[in-house]
Design a protein around this motif. Sequence first.
Motif, mmCIF file in Angstrom:
data_model
loop_
_atom_site.group_PDB
_atom_site.id
_atom_site.type_symbol
_atom_site.label_atom_id
_atom_site.label_comp_id
_atom_site.label_asym_id
_atom_site.label_seq_id
_atom_site.Cartn_x
_atom_site.Cartn_y
_atom_site.Cartn_z
ATOM 1 N N GLU A 92 0.837 -1.204 0.000
ATOM 2 C CA GLU A 92 0.000 0.000 0.000
ATOM 3 C C GLU A 92 0.872 1.253 0.000
ATOM 4 O O GLU A 92 0.466 2.293 -0.515
ATOM 5 N N ASP A 115 -2.360 -1.528 8.637
ATOM 6 C CA ASP A 115 -3.780 -1.298 8.360
ATOM 7 C C ASP A 115 -4.432 -0.609 9.565
ATOM 8 O O ASP A 115 -4.140 -0.962 10.702
ATOM 9 N N GLY A 116 -5.283 0.363 9.252
ATOM 10 C CA GLY A 116 -5.993 1.067 10.335
ATOM 11 C C GLY A 116 -5.137 2.153 10.940
ATOM 12 O O GLY A 116 -5.231 2.440 12.146
ATOM 13 N N SER A 117 -4.323 2.804 10.107
ATOM 14 C CA SER A 117 -3.309 3.706 10.670
ATOM 15 C C SER A 117 -3.892 4.907 11.413
ATOM 16 O O SER A 117 -3.204 5.511 12.229
ATOM 17 N N ASP A 207 -19.151 1.782 8.840
ATOM 18 C CA ASP A 207 -19.171 3.197 9.215
ATOM 19 C C ASP A 207 -20.556 3.756 8.903
ATOM 20 O O ASP A 207 -20.810 4.248 7.810
ATOM 21 N N TYR A 240 -17.460 -1.148 15.406
ATOM 22 C CA TYR A 240 -16.609 -0.692 14.298
ATOM 23 C C TYR A 240 -15.303 -0.154 14.861
ATOM 24 O O TYR A 240 -15.289 0.870 15.544
ATOM 25 N N GLY A 242 -12.539 0.400 12.870
ATOM 26 C CA GLY A 242 -11.894 1.282 11.891
ATOM 27 C C GLY A 242 -10.546 0.745 11.448
ATOM 28 O O GLY A 242 -9.706 1.477 10.923
ATOM 29 N N CYS A 243 -10.333 -0.549 11.680
ATOM 30 C CA CYS A 243 -9.148 -1.251 11.183
ATOM 31 C C CYS A 243 -9.714 -2.554 10.624
ATOM 32 O O CYS A 243 -10.206 -3.395 11.388
ATOM 33 N N MET A 244 -9.692 -2.694 9.292
ATOM 34 C CA MET A 244 -10.379 -3.837 8.698
ATOM 35 C C MET A 244 -9.897 -5.168 9.283
ATOM 36 O O MET A 244 -10.697 -6.058 9.577
ATOM 37 N N PHE A 258 -18.924 -7.702 8.369
ATOM 38 C CA PHE A 258 -18.193 -6.435 8.225
ATOM 39 C C PHE A 258 -18.446 -5.927 6.810
ATOM 40 O O PHE A 258 -18.377 -6.701 5.848
ATOM 41 N N TYR A 260 -17.710 -2.701 3.935
ATOM 42 C CA TYR A 260 -17.252 -1.397 3.451
ATOM 43 C C TYR A 260 -17.808 -1.267 2.039
ATOM 44 O O TYR A 260 -17.267 -1.808 1.083
ATOM 45 N N LYS A 270 -13.681 1.690 -0.672
ATOM 46 C CA LYS A 270 -12.414 2.309 -0.273
ATOM 47 C C LYS A 270 -11.314 1.271 -0.065
ATOM 48 O O LYS A 270 -10.129 1.564 -0.172
ATOM 49 N N LEU A 271 -11.726 0.050 0.234
ATOM 50 C CA LEU A 271 -10.711 -0.930 0.630
ATOM 51 C C LEU A 271 -10.105 -1.603 -0.599
ATOM 52 O O LEU A 271 -10.755 -1.757 -1.635
ATOM 53 N N GLU A 276 -6.023 -6.028 1.035
ATOM 54 C CA GLU A 276 -6.943 -5.986 2.184
ATOM 55 C C GLU A 276 -8.043 -7.047 1.994
ATOM 56 O O GLU A 276 -8.194 -7.949 2.809
#
Length: 329
Positions: A92, A115-117, A207, A240, A242-244, A258, A260, A270-271, A276
């Motif tokens: 990424e 992931d999920g930074s 989300d 949620y 926020g880190c897949m 889950f 997205y 987005k993913l 991912e």
Amino acid sequence: MKKLTTLEEYIINAQNKFPGARGDLSQLLRDIALAAKIISREVNKAGITNILGLDGASNFHGESVKKLDLFANEQLQSALGRSNITCMVISEENEGVVRLSDESGKYIVYMDPLDGSSNIDISATIGSIFSIYMRPENKKHLTESDALQPGTKQVAAGYVLYGSSTIMAYTTGMGVQLFTLDPSIGEFILSDKEVRIPEEGNIYSTDEGSYIYWDEALKKYVKYCQAYDPETKRPYKARYIGCMAADVHRTLLQGGIFMYPDSSKYPNGKLRLMYECNPLSFIIEQAGGLSSDGKKRIMKIEPTSIHECTPVYIGSKGNVEKLESFFQA
Ligand code: AHM
Ligand code: MG
């Protein structure tokens, strides 16, 4: 007393079941585990060493890059470069493919190093995700298109979560194994073998603040999740992180779905498909779950670019099938 099995032992035992195996994939998994231990150590001391926060640069997607992302990217790439097994890495954090010194290496590795930074600044869970493919046979000089293989061709995939403990989950197509890092001895210890996801769960994860951007089918499905029907354990709970990787890990253990989605904000979701959605789909399918873009299996998507996005709905078989029925209606 319970006998402990380390990741090293587990990998060697699994390899010994295949007479003639050269051990390359085993070495690759060990290299990833080594990088994961180094990243885990850094994550745990991130606040103290002031590594938290923006590094000031942006990655080529235009997202701000945090120092830990760079650190994780470097550690994984240098670990993969140790053994001349990997020919190409797609991350990424890098716009193009990264060619490792030995172009004859047998494997192509995709990764999301961190992931999920956005969770870094709040000391919440983050992860690393990896996905491994064979290089095409009888081809000397590889191009980017050689890395564009559907998820069904993955030979192994997994993730590492840096949470209240550090865990690693991986599959080579023979079920999902979970290991927990014991930091005092620096070893990943087998904590769960052949993990199975519940057939149906009562947690939905998305989300929901983006509801206004969704299409009608998804709005109706989420209303279904919230409706009162004790027989089907509704209303579901919402969770949620926020880190897949972390949201999918919870889904693996507790069941549910889950999501997205694609939306008016993110027309293709987005993913990222390759580092991912595909690896996490491989894990979930190996545990008995499903992963879909709403209409078809994620792992069957023929990729057209290394960083492409896809909508994703992943989790327990019963929940994903129900979601798909709303898209078909
Ligand atoms: P990252 O890899 O740059 O951290 O972004 C991916 C993350 C996923 O882990 C997570 O599911 C999603 O982005 C959260 O996005 P949002 O903030 O839109 O809910
Ligand atoms: Mg990510």
